[in-house]
Design a protein around this motif. Structure first.
Motif, PDB file in Angstrom:
ATOM      1  N   SER A   1       0.827  -1.210   0.000  1.00  0.00           N
ATOM      2  CA  SER A   1       0.000   0.000   0.000  1.00  0.00           C
ATOM      3  C   SER A   1       0.860   1.257   0.000  1.00  0.00           C
ATOM      4  CB  SER A   1      -0.915   0.015   1.224  1.00  0.00           C
ATOM      5  OG  SER A   1      -1.809  -1.058   1.179  1.00  0.00           O
ATOM      6  N   ILE A   2       1.914   1.275   0.790  1.00  0.00           N
ATOM      7  CA  ILE A   2       2.796   2.440   0.847  1.00  0.00           C
ATOM      8  C   ILE A   2       3.488   2.648  -0.491  1.00  0.00           C
ATOM      9  CG2 ILE A   2       4.937   3.311   1.891  1.00  0.00           C
ATOM     10  CD1 ILE A   2       3.929   2.058   4.540  1.00  0.00           C
ATOM     11  N   ILE A   3       3.957   1.575  -1.102  1.00  0.00           N
ATOM     12  CA  ILE A   3       4.610   1.694  -2.406  1.00  0.00           C
ATOM     13  C   ILE A   3       3.628   2.230  -3.449  1.00  0.00           C
ATOM     14  CG2 ILE A   3       5.622   0.365  -4.312  1.00  0.00           C
ATOM     15  CD1 ILE A   3       6.916  -1.416  -2.136  1.00  0.00           C
ATOM     16  N   ALA A   4       2.395   1.737  -3.445  1.00  0.00           N
ATOM     17  CA  ALA A   4       1.385   2.220  -4.393  1.00  0.00           C
ATOM     18  C   ALA A   4       1.093   3.702  -4.167  1.00  0.00           C
ATOM     19  CB  ALA A   4       0.105   1.398  -4.272  1.00  0.00           C
ATOM     20  N   CYS A   5       1.013   4.134  -2.913  1.00  0.00           N
ATOM     21  CA  CYS A   5       0.759   5.549  -2.616  1.00  0.00           C
ATOM     22  C   CYS A   5       1.906   6.432  -3.090  1.00  0.00           C
ATOM     23  CB  CYS A   5       0.559   5.740  -1.115  1.00  0.00           C
ATOM     24  SG  CYS A   5      -0.993   5.074  -0.503  1.00  0.00           S
ATOM     25  N   ILE A   6       3.137   5.984  -2.902  1.00  0.00           N
ATOM     26  CA  ILE A   6       4.285   6.767  -3.346  1.00  0.00           C
ATOM     27  C   ILE A   6       4.286   6.905  -4.860  1.00  0.00           C
ATOM     28  CG2 ILE A   6       6.810   6.725  -3.536  1.00  0.00           C
ATOM     29  CD1 ILE A   6       6.812   5.482  -0.697  1.00  0.00           C
ATOM     30  N   ILE A   7       4.007   5.814  -5.560  1.00  0.00           N
ATOM     31  CA  ILE A   7       3.965   5.858  -7.028  1.00  0.00           C
ATOM     32  C   ILE A   7       2.871   6.804  -7.513  1.00  0.00           C
ATOM     33  CG2 ILE A   7       3.439   4.501  -9.097  1.00  0.00           C
ATOM     34  CD1 ILE A   7       4.858   2.138  -7.672  1.00  0.00           C
ATOM     35  N   MET A   8       1.676   6.712  -6.928  1.00  0.00           N
ATOM     36  CA  MET A   8       0.579   7.592  -7.341  1.00  0.00           C
ATOM     37  C   MET A   8       0.892   9.054  -7.036  1.00  0.00           C
ATOM     38  SD  MET A   8      -2.894   5.427  -6.601  1.00  0.00           S
ATOM     39  CE  MET A   8      -2.537   5.053  -4.910  1.00  0.00           C
ATOM     40  N   GLU A   9       1.518   9.330  -5.899  1.00  0.00           N
ATOM     41  CA  GLU A   9       1.873  10.700  -5.540  1.00  0.00           C
ATOM     42  C   GLU A   9       2.890  11.269  -6.524  1.00  0.00           C
ATOM     43  OE1 GLU A   9       2.033  14.282  -3.405  1.00  0.00           O
ATOM     44  OE2 GLU A   9       0.627  12.615  -3.244  1.00  0.00           O
ATOM     45  N   ARG A  10       3.892  10.501  -6.892  1.00  0.00           N
ATOM     46  CA  ARG A  10       4.895  10.978  -7.854  1.00  0.00           C
ATOM     47  C   ARG A  10       4.272  11.264  -9.211  1.00  0.00           C
ATOM     48  NH1 ARG A  10      10.692   8.739  -7.771  1.00  0.00           N
ATOM     49  NH2 ARG A  10      11.344   9.631  -5.820  1.00  0.00           N
ATOM     50  N   ARG A  11       3.385  10.382  -9.666  1.00  0.00           N
ATOM     51  CA  ARG A  11       2.724  10.601 -10.958  1.00  0.00           C
ATOM     52  C   ARG A  11       1.870  11.861 -10.920  1.00  0.00           C
ATOM     53  NH1 ARG A  11       0.721   4.624 -12.983  1.00  0.00           N
ATOM     54  NH2 ARG A  11       2.812   3.820 -13.388  1.00  0.00           N
ATOM     55  N   THR A  12       1.178  12.090  -9.814  1.00  0.00           N
ATOM     56  CA  THR A  12       0.336  13.276  -9.684  1.00  0.00           C
ATOM     57  C   THR A  12       1.187  14.537  -9.681  1.00  0.00           C
ATOM     58  OG1 THR A  12      -1.295  12.019  -8.437  1.00  0.00           O
ATOM     59  CG2 THR A  12      -1.411  14.398  -8.259  1.00  0.00           C
ATOM     60  N   ARG A  13       2.280  14.517  -8.963  1.00  0.00           N
ATOM     61  CA  ARG A  13       3.158  15.699  -8.925  1.00  0.00           C
ATOM     62  C   ARG A  13       3.748  15.989 -10.299  1.00  0.00           C
ATOM     63  NH1 ARG A  13       4.954  17.659  -3.798  1.00  0.00           N
ATOM     64  NH2 ARG A  13       4.008  16.438  -2.144  1.00  0.00           N
ATOM     65  N   LYS A  14       4.126  14.963 -11.054  1.00  0.00           N
ATOM     66  CA  LYS A  14       4.656  15.168 -12.401  1.00  0.00           C
ATOM     67  C   LYS A  14       3.596  15.771 -13.314  1.00  0.00           C
ATOM     68  CE  LYS A  14       8.152  11.572 -12.570  1.00  0.00           C
ATOM     69  NZ  LYS A  14       8.526  10.290 -13.201  1.00  0.00           N
ATOM     70  N   ARG A  15       2.365  15.325 -13.169  1.00  0.00           N
ATOM     71  CA  ARG A  15       1.286  15.795 -14.033  1.00  0.00           C
ATOM     72  C   ARG A  15       0.953  17.256 -13.762  1.00  0.00           C
ATOM     73  NH1 ARG A  15      -3.259  11.865 -13.833  1.00  0.00           N
ATOM     74  NH2 ARG A  15      -1.914  10.788 -15.273  1.00  0.00           N
ATOM     75  N   PHE A  16       1.001  17.683 -12.515  1.00  0.00           N
ATOM     76  CA  PHE A  16       0.556  19.029 -12.157  1.00  0.00           C
ATOM     77  C   PHE A  16       1.703  19.962 -11.778  1.00  0.00           C
ATOM     78  CE2 PHE A  16      -3.239  16.447 -11.310  1.00  0.00           C
ATOM     79  CZ  PHE A  16      -4.133  17.116 -12.118  1.00  0.00           C
ATOM     80  N   VAL A  17       2.925  19.626 -12.136  1.00  0.00           N
ATOM     81  CA  VAL A  17       4.063  20.455 -11.751  1.00  0.00           C
ATOM     82  C   VAL A  17       4.019  21.832 -12.418  1.00  0.00           C
ATOM     83  CG1 VAL A  17       5.675  19.671 -13.529  1.00  0.00           C
ATOM     84  CG2 VAL A  17       6.533  20.411 -11.313  1.00  0.00           C
ATOM     85  N   SER A  18       3.520  21.915 -13.629  1.00  0.00           N
ATOM     86  CA  SER A  18       3.510  23.195 -14.326  1.00  0.00           C
ATOM     87  C   SER A  18       2.203  23.963 -14.137  1.00  0.00           C
ATOM     88  CB  SER A  18       3.735  22.962 -15.828  1.00  0.00           C
ATOM     89  OG  SER A  18       2.677  22.189 -16.349  1.00  0.00           O
ATOM     90  N   ARG A  19       1.300  23.440 -13.350  1.00  0.00           N
ATOM     91  CA  ARG A  19       0.006  24.096 -13.133  1.00  0.00           C
ATOM     92  C   ARG A  19       0.153  25.192 -12.081  1.00  0.00           C
ATOM     93  NH1 ARG A  19      -4.135  23.454  -9.496  1.00  0.00           N
ATOM     94  NH2 ARG A  19      -6.192  23.926 -10.285  1.00  0.00           N
ATOM     95  N   GLU A  20      -0.335  26.377 -12.409  1.00  0.00           N
ATOM     96  CA  GLU A  20      -0.291  27.478 -11.457  1.00  0.00           C
ATOM     97  C   GLU A  20      -1.505  27.415 -10.540  1.00  0.00           C
ATOM     98  OE1 GLU A  20       0.262  31.250 -13.237  1.00  0.00           O
ATOM     99  OE2 GLU A  20       1.777  30.506 -14.629  1.00  0.00           O
ATOM    100  N   ALA A  21      -1.318  27.806  -9.300  1.00  0.00           N
ATOM    101  CA  ALA A  21      -2.407  27.798  -8.328  1.00  0.00           C
ATOM    102  C   ALA A  21      -3.423  28.880  -8.682  1.00  0.00           C
ATOM    103  CB  ALA A  21      -1.861  28.036  -6.929  1.00  0.00           C
ATOM    104  N   GLU A  22      -4.674  28.532  -8.556  1.00  0.00           N
ATOM    105  CA  GLU A  22      -5.750  29.483  -8.818  1.00  0.00           C
ATOM    106  C   GLU A  22      -6.333  29.962  -7.501  1.00  0.00           C
ATOM    107  OE1 GLU A  22      -8.514  27.552 -11.374  1.00  0.00           O
ATOM    108  OE2 GLU A  22      -7.054  27.260 -12.969  1.00  0.00           O
ATOM    109  N   GLU A  23      -7.156  30.988  -7.573  1.00  0.00           N
ATOM    110  CA  GLU A  23      -7.718  31.580  -6.363  1.00  0.00           C
ATOM    111  C   GLU A  23      -8.657  30.629  -5.625  1.00  0.00           C
ATOM    112  OE1 GLU A  23     -10.531  35.330  -5.323  1.00  0.00           O
ATOM    113  OE2 GLU A  23      -8.967  35.611  -6.845  1.00  0.00           O
ATOM    114  N   ASP A  24      -9.405  29.813  -6.354  1.00  0.00           N
ATOM    115  CA  ASP A  24     -10.377  28.930  -5.708  1.00  0.00           C
ATOM    116  C   ASP A  24      -9.804  27.563  -5.348  1.00  0.00           C
ATOM    117  OD1 ASP A  24     -10.124  28.168  -8.325  1.00  0.00           O
ATOM    118  OD2 ASP A  24     -12.241  27.677  -8.587  1.00  0.00           O
TER     119      ASP A  24
END
Length: 66
Positions: A28-51
Motif C-alpha cells: 500500500s505504501i509503495i502504491a501511494c508513493i507511485i501515485m503521488e509521484r505521478r500526480t506531482r509530475k502531471r501538475f508540476v507546471s500548473r499554477e495555483a488558482e484563487e479557488d
C-alpha cells in the motif's frame, strides 16, 4: 515447504498473519508513493488558482503573517 505448510503458516499462526499484514502495508505504501509521484509530475507546471484549496491552507496563512 509444501503448499499445505505454507497455508498453515500464513493463515493459522499469528506470525503468518503478521507477515500478511506487513506485506499488505508495504504494498500500500509503495502504491501511494507511485501515485503521488505521478500526480506531482502531471501538475508540476500548473499554477495555483484563487479557488484552489488545500488541507494546509491555514499553515500558509500563518507563515505569511510572521
Amino acid at each position: 515447504m509444501d503448499f499445505g505448510q505454507l497455508y498453515h503458516f500464513l493463515f493459522e499462526t499469528f506470525e503468518g498473519i503478521g507477515c500478511l499484514i506487513a506485506i499488505g502495508l508495504v504494498i500500500s505504501i509503495i502504491a501511494c508513493i507511485i501515485m503521488e509521484r505521478r500526480t506531482r509530475k502531471r501538475f508540476v507546471s500548473r499554477e495555483a488558482e484563487e479557488d484552489d484549496w488545500s488541507f494546509f491552507d491555514d499553515d500558509d496563512d500563518e507563515e505569511k503573517d510572521q
